[in-house]
Scaffold this motif. Structure first.
Motif, mmCIF file in Angstrom:
data_model
loop_
_atom_site.group_PDB
_atom_site.id
_atom_site.type_symbol
_atom_site.label_atom_id
_atom_site.label_comp_id
_atom_site.label_asym_id
_atom_site.label_seq_id
_atom_site.Cartn_x
_atom_site.Cartn_y
_atom_site.Cartn_z
ATOM 1 N N ASN A 192 0.833 -1.558 0.219
ATOM 2 C CA ASN A 192 -0.238 -0.068 0.359
ATOM 3 C C ASN A 192 0.542 0.899 -0.188
ATOM 4 N N PRO A 193 0.435 2.307 -0.629
ATOM 5 C CA PRO A 193 1.038 3.855 -0.182
ATOM 6 C C PRO A 193 1.877 3.843 0.967
ATOM 7 N N ARG A 194 1.193 3.677 1.909
ATOM 8 C CA ARG A 194 1.699 3.743 3.385
ATOM 9 C C ARG A 194 3.604 2.970 3.513
ATOM 10 N N ALA A 195 2.966 1.752 3.268
ATOM 11 C CA ALA A 195 4.200 1.366 3.044
ATOM 12 C C ALA A 195 5.576 1.354 1.986
ATOM 13 N N ALA A 196 5.187 1.766 0.471
ATOM 14 C CA ALA A 196 6.222 2.812 -0.202
ATOM 15 C C ALA A 196 6.603 3.573 0.590
ATOM 16 N N GLU A 197 6.121 4.761 1.440
ATOM 17 C CA GLU A 197 6.635 5.504 2.189
ATOM 18 C C GLU A 197 7.364 5.526 3.286
ATOM 19 N N LEU A 198 7.594 4.020 3.639
ATOM 20 C CA LEU A 198 7.804 3.889 4.924
ATOM 21 C C LEU A 198 9.350 3.276 3.949
ATOM 22 N N LEU A 199 9.448 2.581 3.482
ATOM 23 C CA LEU A 199 10.208 1.795 3.296
ATOM 24 C C LEU A 199 11.043 2.191 2.109
ATOM 25 N N GLY A 200 10.392 3.844 1.869
ATOM 26 C CA GLY A 200 10.914 4.551 0.916
ATOM 27 C C GLY A 200 11.405 3.936 -0.159
ATOM 28 N N ARG A 201 10.709 3.650 -0.886
ATOM 29 C CA ARG A 201 10.737 3.171 -2.411
ATOM 30 C C ARG A 201 9.421 3.572 -3.342
ATOM 31 N N PRO A 202 9.169 4.100 -4.379
ATOM 32 C CA PRO A 202 7.879 3.732 -5.384
ATOM 33 C C PRO A 202 7.229 2.717 -5.313
ATOM 34 N N ARG A 203 6.111 3.111 -5.274
ATOM 35 C CA ARG A 203 5.096 1.260 -5.208
ATOM 36 C C ARG A 203 5.900 0.285 -6.720
ATOM 37 N N GLU A 204 5.982 1.575 -6.968
ATOM 38 C CA GLU A 204 6.168 0.491 -8.684
ATOM 39 C C GLU A 204 7.318 0.030 -8.440
ATOM 40 N N GLU A 205 8.147 0.105 -7.794
ATOM 41 C CA GLU A 205 9.746 -0.178 -8.005
ATOM 42 C C GLU A 205 9.169 -1.820 -7.236
ATOM 43 N N LEU A 206 8.403 -1.281 -6.028
ATOM 44 C CA LEU A 206 8.726 -3.101 -5.404
ATOM 45 C C LEU A 206 7.852 -4.066 -5.991
ATOM 46 N N LEU A 207 6.935 -3.940 -6.814
ATOM 47 C CA LEU A 207 6.014 -4.668 -6.879
ATOM 48 C C LEU A 207 6.636 -5.733 -8.137
ATOM 49 N N GLY A 208 6.517 -7.175 -7.786
ATOM 50 C CA GLY A 208 7.306 -8.063 -8.768
ATOM 51 C C GLY A 208 8.638 -8.609 -8.413
ATOM 52 N N ARG A 209 9.502 -7.730 -7.991
ATOM 53 C CA ARG A 209 10.972 -7.908 -7.009
ATOM 54 C C ARG A 209 10.727 -8.162 -5.504
ATOM 55 N N PRO A 210 12.415 -8.967 -5.844
ATOM 56 C CA PRO A 210 11.963 -9.727 -4.732
ATOM 57 C C PRO A 210 12.433 -8.593 -3.349
ATOM 58 N N LEU A 211 11.795 -9.131 -1.835
ATOM 59 C CA LEU A 211 12.393 -7.722 -1.251
ATOM 60 C C LEU A 211 13.491 -7.121 -0.893
ATOM 61 N N TRP A 212 14.153 -8.253 -1.929
ATOM 62 C CA TRP A 212 16.084 -7.352 -0.570
ATOM 63 C C TRP A 212 16.602 -6.986 -1.942
ATOM 64 N N GLU A 213 16.314 -7.186 -3.104
ATOM 65 C CA GLU A 213 16.031 -5.823 -4.232
ATOM 66 C C GLU A 213 15.501 -4.423 -4.027
ATOM 67 N N GLY A 214 14.726 -5.018 -4.215
ATOM 68 C CA GLY A 214 13.310 -3.528 -3.942
ATOM 69 C C GLY A 214 13.853 -2.925 -2.472
ATOM 70 N N VAL A 215 14.149 -3.555 -1.112
ATOM 71 C CA VAL A 215 14.347 -2.718 -0.321
ATOM 72 C C VAL A 215 15.538 -3.339 -0.293
ATOM 73 N N PRO A 216 17.190 -2.796 -0.409
ATOM 74 C CA PRO A 216 18.622 -3.202 -0.055
ATOM 75 C C PRO A 216 18.610 -3.066 1.332
ATOM 76 N N TRP A 217 18.373 -2.367 2.216
ATOM 77 C CA TRP A 217 19.228 -1.604 2.691
ATOM 78 C C TRP A 217 18.430 -2.844 4.010
ATOM 79 N N LEU A 218 17.228 -3.741 3.678
ATOM 80 C CA LEU A 218 16.730 -4.166 4.552
ATOM 81 C C LEU A 218 17.790 -5.466 4.505
ATOM 82 N N ASN A 219 18.717 -5.444 3.630
ATOM 83 C CA ASN A 219 19.516 -7.023 3.685
ATOM 84 C C ASN A 219 19.994 -6.439 4.892
ATOM 85 N N GLN A 220 19.927 -7.050 6.361
ATOM 86 C CA GLN A 220 20.201 -7.401 7.489
ATOM 87 C C GLN A 220 19.822 -8.911 7.751
#
Length: 847
Positions: free
Chosen positions: A325-353
């Protein structure tokens, strides 16, 4: 052709199809949520994960390679050819602490070897929810076993088909990263996923109703061509779809799903493969199969989840973001269209922790919700206090086919933020995916090293645990003795290459020496770097990478280790730190092993001095004795045997002092001397036992011993025996029959000062054999000792009689036959003593 060759050619082929089908069917059969197949690789002794179903490969990369001798359930199932059933985490910890430490989550697992004919190809494995005990999973295990048998036959047939091909290794093997697939349980509902097939020869695209439903076209309106498919799947990316279809028909489909755009701008995934094998058809190419996946609904302003104040996003079981949802995209710091269909660790690289990955693993394996905090990267000036909103509270709620995640701002969490760990492996970072080998390998290696007591065992553990974890292929360990380094272990290097470096002094300018003298590890990303740093140094390969690690324990130099890679390898900062830490573990283990070796050498020398150099002889009695040390613990134990002249006959004695090492050998020597003294005085067997019992109690060494003492009159054949807690003798008659001489006995020596040792008598026929032995010859973990004694009876019957009987074997030959299996066993938990005696009909020559 191996799995890697198939991947290079771009076609999964028949091998991949068989593995994928078996994995998904086994998961369904055993009630699991994920699983896969490990296959042998072209590297001897190495298993590789070939197919992983229902789990994201990047999160489980550290477990993708295992040595066949490692203390993991997959390795045991493969090496021993047995089923391994771990119904829950408690049983996993009890039986496989290394595995439990590396994946400390609540789940059960099943492992079945895949065998075809005489060949074990790999292991079929399923991960499932925890069960209270093994009985709950037996029905699923039976179905899984049938699937493994079918897979084994299919792999054997596949290898037979290609046995004449000129290949470097076996056809059915795997040398690449695992193929990650969705399971039947994680396939999307009708209308969210559709399958199709394209035959370039006829140019026709075929599919069922799901294709038309997903694409939103009527069957009559769909021309059934590749161009029409591209137009409706991704009107904005038709060129990309057509190029992928043509490449797949040429045998080179995309290795990863394509991310394309639907008409409304939402993301779609297109996965293509070519199931055919053999030469490329000249008239159009391979038939192509494919799947179109719609990761989630198109963005809708009035969606209920879109209106929530907190962030919500969904992942499938392979880690792809299917909704945000838009709030998730805002908090994760990535546009929603760049999140959908991507692996989480590719869409949000800083979650590689490490912490994030561990929580996702827990949710995927345990199927229970997890909650954790994570801090977003601080992009402001250094030193400025972060706002509370820099911390996010995250929760993951697993479902049958997806994970639902929530994210919301949180108050700052006290403590350091989680540190990202970058990828490592054979080729460096892989698509930005992280590896958890640096986190888990110190745990696994430390547990494994606690069980290693000799320098050779320590080296073997390092080879099995360290090399697979970091993609290494070569290992050498040098130990320091009198200011020189001597080679203790090597594997993977060309034969004889390391010989000139054996025994080099600490003044030599060599990286293996300088890493120890300076205490600093040396890393060379390529062989050229090594050659530039040490001009003129001999190289064992033109391509590769090397790590030279100092082995220092408690500030004392122990030696150095060399870790070799067959290809260039970029050592990350984290990897260098972990390898340096592991070198410290190895050094402490080696220091302990050197102390053990010194004590073991002393014990061996003491025992060899105490065992009889020759046995007392008699013209009418032939004797033979054998002793084998154990291969575990202190190796040398307290087993002994002896033959002593007693009056006009012979006394035969065998005993076993509890424990191993110098103390056991010393106690054995004292008991042997006492029994010999009593025997020389021709004391009755019961008095010999009682006297030796009192002596051991008076000495008070904190040990006890078992013993069997016989007094044999060669002329009459009368045998009188007493035993103290020792296995009963065996008798082989001249006609080849054997039996256990089940005589009464007393308790072990050194326990009860009032113990009584009754005497039994037997008439020994000429050419009969008496066999005395210690429990190391007949006892094995998990096997009843009576079964071991019965097996020794059978072996004695087959071994033959003494040389006095026509066609018979010498008694020494019989002794060798009875100890042959134990002598060649790599694993002897206890030491072994055997004493044989045969009475001759008439006086004659004896050996």
């Amino acid at each position: 052709m191996t799995g890697s060759a198939e991947r290079e050619k771009g076609t999964p082929g028949r091998l991949s199809e068989l593995l994928i089908d078996a994995s998904t069917e086994a998961i369904d059969a055993a009630g699991g949520h994920s699983g896969g197949v490990y296959l042998r690789s072209s590297t001897s002794g190495l298993l590789r994960l070939a197919v992983l179903a229902g789990l994201p490969g990047p999160l489980f990369r550290p477990w993708g390679r295992l040595h066949v001798d490692s203390k993991f359930p997959v390795a045991d199932s493969y090496r021993l050819g047995v089923h391994v059933v771990l119904p829950n985490a408690t049983e996993t910890m009890r039986r496989y602490p290394q595995f439990a430490a590396s994946l400390p989550f609540q789940f059960g697992s099943l492992y079945v070897p895949v065998i075809g004919g005489p060949t074990t190809y790999g292991v079929l494995t399923v991960l499932r929810p925890s069960a209270s005990d093994a009985t709950e999973v037996l029905s699923g295990l039976d179905r899984m076993t049938r699937l493994a048998e079918e897979l084994g036959r299919a792999l054997a047939d596949l290898e037979d088909e290609h046995k004449d091909e000129d290949e470097d290794g076996p056809y059915v093997a795997w040398d690449d990263e695992p193929v990650c697939v969705r399971t039947a349980a994680t396939h999307r509902p009708e209308g969210r996923m559709a399958r199709f097939a394209w035959d370039p020869k006829t140019a026709a695209v075929t599919g069922d109703g799901s294709l038309h439903a997903l694409l939103g076209v009527e069957p009559a309106e769909f021309p059934g061509t590749a161009q029409a498919l591209a137009d409706v799947v991704a009107p904005g990316d038709t060129y990309q779809v057509m190029a992928a279809l043509r490449a797949a028909a040429a045998g080179k489909p995309p290795r990863l799903p394509l991310r394309v755009r639907a008409a409304d701008g939402s993301a779609r995934l297109l996965d293509l493969w070519t199931p055919a094998t053999g030469p490329l058809p000249p008239d159009g190419g391979y038939p192509v199969s494919g799947v179109v996946v719609d990761p989630g609904p198109a963005p809708m302003a009035d969606s209920a989840a879109d209106l929530l104040p907190d962030g919500v996003f969904c992942l499938d079981r392979l880690g792809l973001v299917t909704y945000a949802n838009p709030r998730a995209a805002e908090l994760l710091g990535r546009p929603r269209e760049e999140l959908l269909g991507r692996p989480l660790w590719e869409g949000v690289p800083w979650l590689n922790q490490i912490g994030c990955e561990d929580q996702l693993r827990g949710a995927l394996l345990s199927l229970g919700p997890v909650h954790f905090h994570v801090r977003r990267p601080d992009e402001r000036e250094q030193g400025q206090e972060p706002y509370e909103s820099d911390w996010l509270a995250m929760a993951v709620h697993p479902g049958q086919d997806q994970l639902t995640c929530t994210v919301a701002p949180s108050a700052r969490v006290v403590g350091p933020p989680l540190v990202p760990v970058h990828a490592d492996g054979d080729d460096g970072p892989a698509n930005g995916v992280t590896s958890l080998a640096p986190l888990y390998r110190p745990i696994v290696l430390a547990i494994a090293l606690t069980e290693a007591v000799t320098a050779r065992q320590v080296s073997a553990v390092v080879m099995k645990e360290l090399l697979p974890a970091f993609g290494g292929r070569r290992l050498a360990i040098y130990l320091l003795q009198e200011r020189h380094l001597y080679l203790a272990w090597e594997t993977g290097f060309p034969q004889g290459f390391l010989a000139p470096f054996d025994g080099v002094g600490l003044d030599a300018r060599l990286p293996g020496v300088e890493t120890l003298t300076t205490g600093r590890p040396l890393f060379f990303d390529s062989m050229q770097q090594l050659a530039d740093a040490y001009p003129g140094i001999p190289l064992d390969a033109e391509v590769g990478a090397r790590a030279f690690l100092p082995l220092i324990a408690s500030g004392r130099p122990v030696g150095s280790a060399i870790l070799g890679f067959d290809r260039s390898h970029s050592f990350s900062t984290e990897e260098r730190a972990v390898l340096t830490a592991l070198a410290g573990l190895i050094a402490h283990a080696m220091e302990k092993a050197q102390r053990y070796d010194s004590e073991a050498a002393l014990a061996r020398g003491l025992q060899q001095a105490l065992l009889p150099r020759r046995l007392s002889a008699h013209p009418q009695v032939e004797t033979a004795g054998r002793y084998l040390p154990g291969t575990q613990g202190m190796e040398v134990g307290g087993d002994w045997y002896d033959v002593v002249e007693a009056g006009d006959g012979l006394a035969l004695v065998i005993g076993d002092v509890q424990g191993h090492g110098v103390q056991a050998a010393a106690t054995m020597g004292q008991l042997r001397s006492a029994v010999r003294a009593f025997a020389l005085g021709d004391r009755p067997p019961d008095e010999v036992m009682s006297g030796t019992n009192h002596l051991l109690i008076d000495l008070d060494p904190g040990q006890f011993a078992s013993c069997c003492y016989l007094r044999l009159d060669p002329a009459s054949g009368l045998v009188r025996v007493a035993r103290a807690g020792h296995p009963p003798p065996l008798i082989r008659t001249p006609d080849g029959r054997t039996r256990v001489w089940d005589i009464p006995g007393g308790v072990v020596l050194g326990v009860d000062p009032h113990a009584q040792y009754p005497v039994a008598e037997l008439q020994l026929e000429p050419d009969s054999i008496l066999a005395l032995y210690t429990d190391g010859l007949v006892e094995r973990p998990g096997v009843d000792i009576d079964d071991g004694i019965a097996a020794l009876r059978v072996a004695l019957a087959k071994a033959g009689g003494p040389a006095a009987r026509p066609g018979g074997r010498s008694l020494a030959g019989v002794a060798d036959r009875l100890t042959a299996t134990a002598r060649h066993a790599a694993d002897r938990p206890d030491d072994i003593a055997l004493l044989l005696a045969a009475r001759r009909a008439r006086p004659g020559r004896h050996p």
